[in-house]
Structures are given as structure tokens and as C-alpha cells.
Design a protein around this motif. Structure first.
Motif, short mmCIF file in Angstrom:
data_model
loop_
_atom_site.label_atom_id
_atom_site.label_comp_id
_atom_site.label_asym_id
_atom_site.label_seq_id
_atom_site.Cartn_x
_atom_site.Cartn_y
_atom_site.Cartn_z
N ILE A 58 0.83 -1.20 0.00
CA ILE A 58 0.00 0.00 0.00
C ILE A 58 0.87 1.26 0.00
O ILE A 58 0.64 2.18 -0.79
N VAL A 59 1.85 1.29 0.88
CA VAL A 59 2.73 2.47 0.97
C VAL A 59 3.45 2.69 -0.36
O VAL A 59 3.48 3.81 -0.88
N PHE A 60 4.03 1.62 -0.92
CA PHE A 60 4.72 1.75 -2.20
C PHE A 60 3.76 2.24 -3.28
O PHE A 60 4.10 3.10 -4.10
N GLY A 61 2.54 1.68 -3.30
CA GLY A 61 1.55 2.08 -4.30
C GLY A 61 1.18 3.55 -4.20
O GLY A 61 1.05 4.24 -5.22
N GLU A 86 -4.79 4.31 -18.34
CA GLU A 86 -4.33 3.00 -17.87
C GLU A 86 -3.59 3.08 -16.54
O GLU A 86 -3.73 2.20 -15.68
N VAL A 87 -2.80 4.12 -16.32
CA VAL A 87 -2.02 4.24 -15.08
C VAL A 87 -2.94 4.34 -13.86
O VAL A 87 -2.61 3.84 -12.79
N ARG A 145 4.35 5.43 -5.43
CA ARG A 145 4.58 5.22 -6.86
C ARG A 145 3.50 5.85 -7.74
O ARG A 145 3.77 6.37 -8.80
N PHE A 146 2.26 5.78 -7.29
CA PHE A 146 1.13 6.25 -8.09
C PHE A 146 0.50 7.52 -7.51
O PHE A 146 -0.68 7.77 -7.75
N HIS A 147 1.28 8.30 -6.79
CA HIS A 147 0.74 9.50 -6.14
C HIS A 147 0.03 10.43 -7.14
O HIS A 147 -1.09 10.86 -6.89
N GLY A 148 0.67 10.70 -8.24
CA GLY A 148 0.09 11.62 -9.23
C GLY A 148 -1.24 11.13 -9.78
O GLY A 148 -2.24 11.85 -9.72
N PHE A 169 -5.15 1.59 -9.08
CA PHE A 169 -6.29 1.06 -8.33
C PHE A 169 -6.08 -0.41 -7.98
O PHE A 169 -6.20 -0.81 -6.82
N TRP A 170 -5.75 -1.23 -8.98
CA TRP A 170 -5.60 -2.66 -8.73
C TRP A 170 -4.38 -2.96 -7.88
O TRP A 170 -4.40 -3.86 -7.03
#
Length: 120
Positions: free
Chosen positions: A17-20, A44-45, A23-26, A50-51
Motif C-alpha cells: 500500500i505504501v509503495f503504491g 491505464e495508469v 509510486r502512483f501519487h500523481g 487502483f488494482w
């Protein structure tokens, strides 16, 4: 050893969760600012974010169940959790060999080993 393996699975879920989020903050921030609901279809990003994040709590759940199973000496639950984790991770590793999916694969095998009392 069994407690360490179970806690490692739980912590792996938190790390996921933390990495996600990092990594996907934007893309996550964009989806939230756009109203969140229905905002993960495109691009797509966003869907990937989400997944990816949705898997974190499931890994935590597996770890939590393993922690409880170790405490109750419920070997059957450790075998079930280990088997589901192994199958899922093995499919993931086959699809994406160069990925962190090796971590849950190894932890799942260790949960199976604890369930069968091959290790304590």
C-alpha cells in the motif's frame, strides 16, 4: 519462525500500500481531484494504481489470518492460506517473472511448510 513468516506477510501488505501510494501519487491525486467515482477507467495508469492498491489489503488479510492461525495452531488455515497465496503468486510470477511477486510466493511456501509442520 511461524510468527515471523505470518507477520512478514502482513507487513508485505502494508508495504504494498505504501509503495503504491508513493509510486502512483500523481494518478491517484488526479483521480481524487476529479471526483474519485468512475475515475479509474482511464488512463491505464489510474487503473493500474487502483488494482495495485487493492492488492495491499488482501495481502494484509492473508497475513492477519496467518497470525491468528499460528496463535491458534490452526495448521489447516495455514495450509489453505499458503496454497491460495502460492497459486496466486505463481501465476503472477509466470506472467511477470521480473517482479516483486517472488516475495509472496516464498512467504506462501513458508506458510505451507508451517502448516505441514516441515518448519516451526
Amino acid at each position: 519462525m511461524a510468527k515471523i513468516i505470518a507477520w512478514a506477510m502482513f507487513i508485505l501488505g502494508i508495504g504494498h500500500i505504501v509503495f503504491g501510494i508513493v509510486r502512483f501519487h500523481g494518478p491517484l491525486a488526479d483521480a481524487v481531484s476529479a471526483g474519485f467515482i468512475g475515475q479509474f477507467i482511464e488512463p491505464e495508469v489510474r487503473r493500474t494504481a487502483f488494482w495495485f492498491l487493492l492488492c495491499g489489503p488482501l495481502i494484509m488479510l492473508m497475513g492477519h489470518l496467518a497470525i491468528r492461525a499460528v496463535a491458534a495452531d490452526d495448521r489447516a488455515m495455514l495450509k489453505i492460506g499458503g496454497a491460495y497465496g502460492f497459486i496466486t503468486s505463481a501465476i503472477g510470477v509466470a506472467a511477470f517473472p521480473v517482479s516483486p511477486l517472488w516475495a509472496p510466493l516464498v512467504l506462501s511456501l513458508l506458510l505451507l511448510a508451517v502448516g505441514y509442520r516441515w518448519i516451526k
